[in-house]
Motif scaffolding. Structure first.
Motif, mmCIF file in Angstrom:
data_model
loop_
_atom_site.group_PDB
_atom_site.id
_atom_site.type_symbol
_atom_site.label_atom_id
_atom_site.label_comp_id
_atom_site.label_asym_id
_atom_site.label_seq_id
_atom_site.Cartn_x
_atom_site.Cartn_y
_atom_site.Cartn_z
ATOM 1 N N PRO A 95 13.162 23.471 65.491
ATOM 2 C CA PRO A 95 11.382 23.883 65.221
ATOM 3 C C PRO A 95 11.541 23.587 63.793
ATOM 4 O O PRO A 95 10.381 23.269 63.714
ATOM 5 C CB PRO A 95 11.970 25.444 65.193
ATOM 6 C CG PRO A 95 12.761 25.472 66.480
ATOM 7 C CD PRO A 95 13.878 24.895 65.375
ATOM 8 N N ALA A 96 11.964 23.626 63.006
ATOM 9 C CA ALA A 96 12.045 23.786 61.119
ATOM 10 C C ALA A 96 11.772 21.983 61.246
ATOM 11 O O ALA A 96 11.141 21.465 61.050
ATOM 12 C CB ALA A 96 13.509 23.938 60.556
ATOM 13 N N VAL A 97 12.941 20.873 62.179
ATOM 14 C CA VAL A 97 12.655 19.674 62.217
ATOM 15 C C VAL A 97 11.916 19.349 62.669
ATOM 16 O O VAL A 97 10.792 18.409 62.226
ATOM 17 C CB VAL A 97 14.070 19.015 62.344
ATOM 18 C CG1 VAL A 97 13.728 18.230 62.674
ATOM 19 C CG2 VAL A 97 15.670 19.755 61.967
ATOM 20 N N GLY A 98 11.343 19.922 63.822
ATOM 21 C CA GLY A 98 10.527 19.385 65.016
ATOM 22 C C GLY A 98 8.673 19.555 63.574
ATOM 23 O O GLY A 98 8.069 18.586 63.633
ATOM 24 N N ALA A 99 8.885 20.737 63.031
ATOM 25 C CA ALA A 99 7.805 20.617 62.180
ATOM 26 C C ALA A 99 7.188 20.339 60.782
ATOM 27 O O ALA A 99 6.315 19.372 60.972
ATOM 28 C CB ALA A 99 7.271 22.557 61.803
ATOM 29 N N ILE A 100 8.054 19.410 60.293
ATOM 30 C CA ILE A 100 8.452 18.774 59.800
ATOM 31 C C ILE A 100 7.838 17.182 59.991
ATOM 32 O O ILE A 100 7.354 16.463 59.582
ATOM 33 C CB ILE A 100 9.355 18.860 58.903
ATOM 34 C CG1 ILE A 100 10.065 19.850 57.682
ATOM 35 C CG2 ILE A 100 9.808 17.748 57.459
ATOM 36 C CD1 ILE A 100 11.804 19.738 57.678
ATOM 37 N N ALA A 101 8.837 16.690 61.175
ATOM 38 C CA ALA A 101 8.321 15.793 61.887
ATOM 39 C C ALA A 101 6.602 15.486 61.934
ATOM 40 O O ALA A 101 6.327 14.550 61.745
ATOM 41 C CB ALA A 101 9.312 15.619 62.468
ATOM 42 N N ALA A 102 6.798 16.597 62.670
ATOM 43 C CA ALA A 102 4.390 16.752 62.584
ATOM 44 C C ALA A 102 3.936 16.534 61.680
ATOM 45 O O ALA A 102 2.882 15.753 62.124
ATOM 46 C CB ALA A 102 4.801 17.688 64.087
ATOM 47 N N LEU A 103 4.313 17.383 60.028
ATOM 48 C CA LEU A 103 3.522 16.890 60.038
ATOM 49 C C LEU A 103 3.617 15.529 58.372
ATOM 50 O O LEU A 103 2.551 14.995 58.432
ATOM 51 C CB LEU A 103 4.097 18.074 57.826
ATOM 52 C CG LEU A 103 3.503 19.478 59.019
ATOM 53 C CD1 LEU A 103 4.347 20.587 57.740
ATOM 54 C CD2 LEU A 103 2.160 19.666 58.101
ATOM 55 N N GLY A 104 4.727 15.057 58.856
ATOM 56 C CA GLY A 104 4.718 13.412 58.496
ATOM 57 C C GLY A 104 4.475 12.926 59.120
ATOM 58 O O GLY A 104 3.899 11.662 58.902
ATOM 59 N N THR A 105 4.047 12.944 60.565
ATOM 60 C CA THR A 105 3.492 11.741 61.390
ATOM 61 C C THR A 105 1.754 12.145 61.004
ATOM 62 O O THR A 105 1.217 10.769 60.790
ATOM 63 C CB THR A 105 4.106 12.939 62.676
ATOM 64 O OG1 THR A 105 4.934 12.295 63.191
ATOM 65 C CG2 THR A 105 3.533 11.157 63.852
ATOM 66 N N PHE A 106 1.616 13.150 61.183
ATOM 67 C CA PHE A 106 -0.277 13.845 61.260
ATOM 68 C C PHE A 106 -0.001 12.649 59.706
ATOM 69 O O PHE A 106 -1.668 11.929 59.953
ATOM 70 C CB PHE A 106 -0.066 14.971 60.678
ATOM 71 C CG PHE A 106 -1.725 15.269 59.850
ATOM 72 C CD1 PHE A 106 -2.772 15.739 61.035
ATOM 73 C CD2 PHE A 106 -1.683 15.953 58.723
ATOM 74 C CE1 PHE A 106 -3.814 15.588 60.496
ATOM 75 C CE2 PHE A 106 -3.007 16.126 57.991
ATOM 76 C CZ PHE A 106 -4.149 15.934 59.532
ATOM 77 N N PHE A 107 0.994 12.739 58.300
ATOM 78 C CA PHE A 107 0.327 12.011 57.362
ATOM 79 C C PHE A 107 0.137 11.022 57.422
ATOM 80 O O PHE A 107 -0.439 9.846 56.974
ATOM 81 C CB PHE A 107 0.393 12.707 55.549
ATOM 82 C CG PHE A 107 0.601 13.777 55.338
ATOM 83 C CD1 PHE A 107 -1.280 13.958 55.154
ATOM 84 C CD2 PHE A 107 0.947 15.920 55.521
ATOM 85 C CE1 PHE A 107 -1.196 15.861 54.298
ATOM 86 C CE2 PHE A 107 0.606 16.829 55.148
ATOM 87 C CZ PHE A 107 -0.642 16.958 54.811
ATOM 88 N N LEU A 108 1.145 9.986 57.628
ATOM 89 C CA LEU A 108 1.337 8.766 57.872
ATOM 90 C C LEU A 108 0.442 8.071 59.115
ATOM 91 O O LEU A 108 -0.025 7.261 58.549
ATOM 92 C CB LEU A 108 2.267 8.730 58.247
ATOM 93 C CG LEU A 108 3.721 8.627 57.656
ATOM 94 C CD1 LEU A 108 5.692 8.702 58.067
ATOM 95 C CD2 LEU A 108 3.833 7.617 56.556
ATOM 96 N N SER A 109 0.117 8.827 60.250
ATOM 97 C CA SER A 109 -1.194 8.118 61.227
ATOM 98 C C SER A 109 -2.382 8.235 60.293
ATOM 99 O O SER A 109 -2.733 7.661 60.579
ATOM 100 C CB SER A 109 -0.426 9.592 62.297
ATOM 101 O OG SER A 109 0.363 9.315 63.042
ATOM 102 N N VAL A 110 -2.642 9.103 59.715
ATOM 103 C CA VAL A 110 -4.139 8.821 58.987
ATOM 104 C C VAL A 110 -4.476 8.298 58.308
ATOM 105 O O VAL A 110 -5.322 7.803 58.137
ATOM 106 C CB VAL A 110 -4.230 11.000 58.234
ATOM 107 C CG1 VAL A 110 -5.470 11.001 57.838
ATOM 108 C CG2 VAL A 110 -4.533 11.320 59.653
ATOM 109 N N PHE A 111 -3.355 7.635 56.928
ATOM 110 C CA PHE A 111 -3.520 6.967 56.415
ATOM 111 C C PHE A 111 -2.613 5.413 56.781
ATOM 112 O O PHE A 111 -3.028 5.058 55.811
ATOM 113 C CB PHE A 111 -2.752 7.430 55.142
ATOM 114 C CG PHE A 111 -3.253 8.895 54.099
ATOM 115 C CD1 PHE A 111 -4.463 8.385 53.351
ATOM 116 C CD2 PHE A 111 -2.341 10.094 54.292
ATOM 117 C CE1 PHE A 111 -4.822 9.972 52.965
ATOM 118 C CE2 PHE A 111 -3.507 10.847 53.994
ATOM 119 C CZ PHE A 111 -4.358 10.723 52.849
#
Length: 293
Positions: A95-111
């Motif tokens: 769960p922690a790995v998935g949450a960190i991955a989701a946050l990383g994906t969010f910022f990279l996708s936006v920028f």
């Protein structure tokens, strides 16, 4: 909205795979590096896609670089994910790995991808991520936290790179070149003598039954990744990543059913912090339905 339901199916399959991963990492295949190596090297079967539309001449250098980077970071993410699972537990690490991955994906996708996310979608995203974080347990050693951070960041980079090449080509092309990048990354590890010995000795020492179970598990994992990658191709990589919270709900349900037969895997963790698990599950489910409707 087909991509949402594809992601749902993929994460259900991945939940089964992670349960097997925990069992195999505890008993017959004790080293995360060989486990990640063999899990990745099976991607070599993407060569069967060649007759189905893969561009036979290599595409542009930029495309290849991004595709191979996706494969490389996926391989690295697997290593640190398996290190995390082996060190603690599948219900605590993933769960922690998935949450960190989701946050990383969010910022990279936006920028990087310039993906636009509306207000209601943003609420759904943070509910899904918050649920995944609450599902985890963070009274851990610094070393394990670093493993989870690296795994999550690498998964996020791999997913965004994959979405980038899907935007430029067909699904089969993107799948082929990114998986080829994973295979090449795994093969490069064999250059190091100690890693090579560890990889070959670990698999050779495993009993035949474990090898069969590993192979069967990786076939199931391949099916899950195919469905997941197609969901990424069709929809938002940010929300496909965030929906990973559903995978942990599925893992929890699987744990309830197998805890008595395999107590070493789940029983202790199912009885710990029940309130947190209920709250986390509720947030993930609410986030999912908010995204759907």
């Amino acid at each position: 909205m087909l991509w949402i339901y594809l992601a749902l199916i993929a994460y259900f399959l991945d939940a089964i795979v992670f349960a097997f991963d925990k069992f195999l990492l505890m008993v017959p295949l004790p080293h995360p590096l060989p486990y990640a190596f063999y899990a990745t090297i099976l991607s070599v079967f993407v060569i069967v896609l060649l007759p189905f539309g893969v561009v036979h001449l290599p595409p542009s250098p930029l495309y290849l670089a991004v595709a191979f980077s996706s494969g490389l970071f996926f391989f690295l993410a697997l290593i640190y994910l398996y290190k995390s699972i082996k060190a603690i537990d599948v219900l605590e690490a993933t769960p922690a790995v998935g949450a960190i991955a989701a946050l990383g994906t969010f910022f990279l996708s936006v920028f990087v991808l310039r993906e636009h996310i509306s207000g209601s979608e943003l609420i759904a995203f943070f509910l899904l991520v918050a649920g995944a974080f609450i599902m985890s347990y963070f009274h851990l050693k610094t070393r394990i936290i670093i493993y989870m951070l690296l795994a999550g960041i690498f998964f996020g980079v791999s997913s965004v790179a994959l979405k980038y090449i899907f935007n430029l080509s067909s699904f089969i092309d993107g799948l082929f070149w990114s998986r080829l990048g994973s295979v090449i990354s795994a093969l490069v590890v064999l250059v190091h003598p100690s890693a090579r010995r560890q990889i070959f000795n670990s698999f050779g020492a495993a009993p035949p039954g474990s090898k069969f179970l590993f192979g069967l598990n990786k076939v199931l994992a391949a099916a899950g990744f195919l469905v997941l990658y197609y969901a990424i191709k069709l929809g938002s990589v940010v929300f496909v990543s965030a929906l990973q919270g559903l995978q942990y709900v599925f893992i929890l349900i699987i744990g309830i059913f197998v805890a008595k037969k395999l107590p070493m895997l789940f029983e202790r963790h199912l009885h710990e912090r029940p309130a947190r698990k209920i709250i986390a599950t509720a947030l993930i489910v609410i986030g999912f339905f908010l995204l759907v409707f």
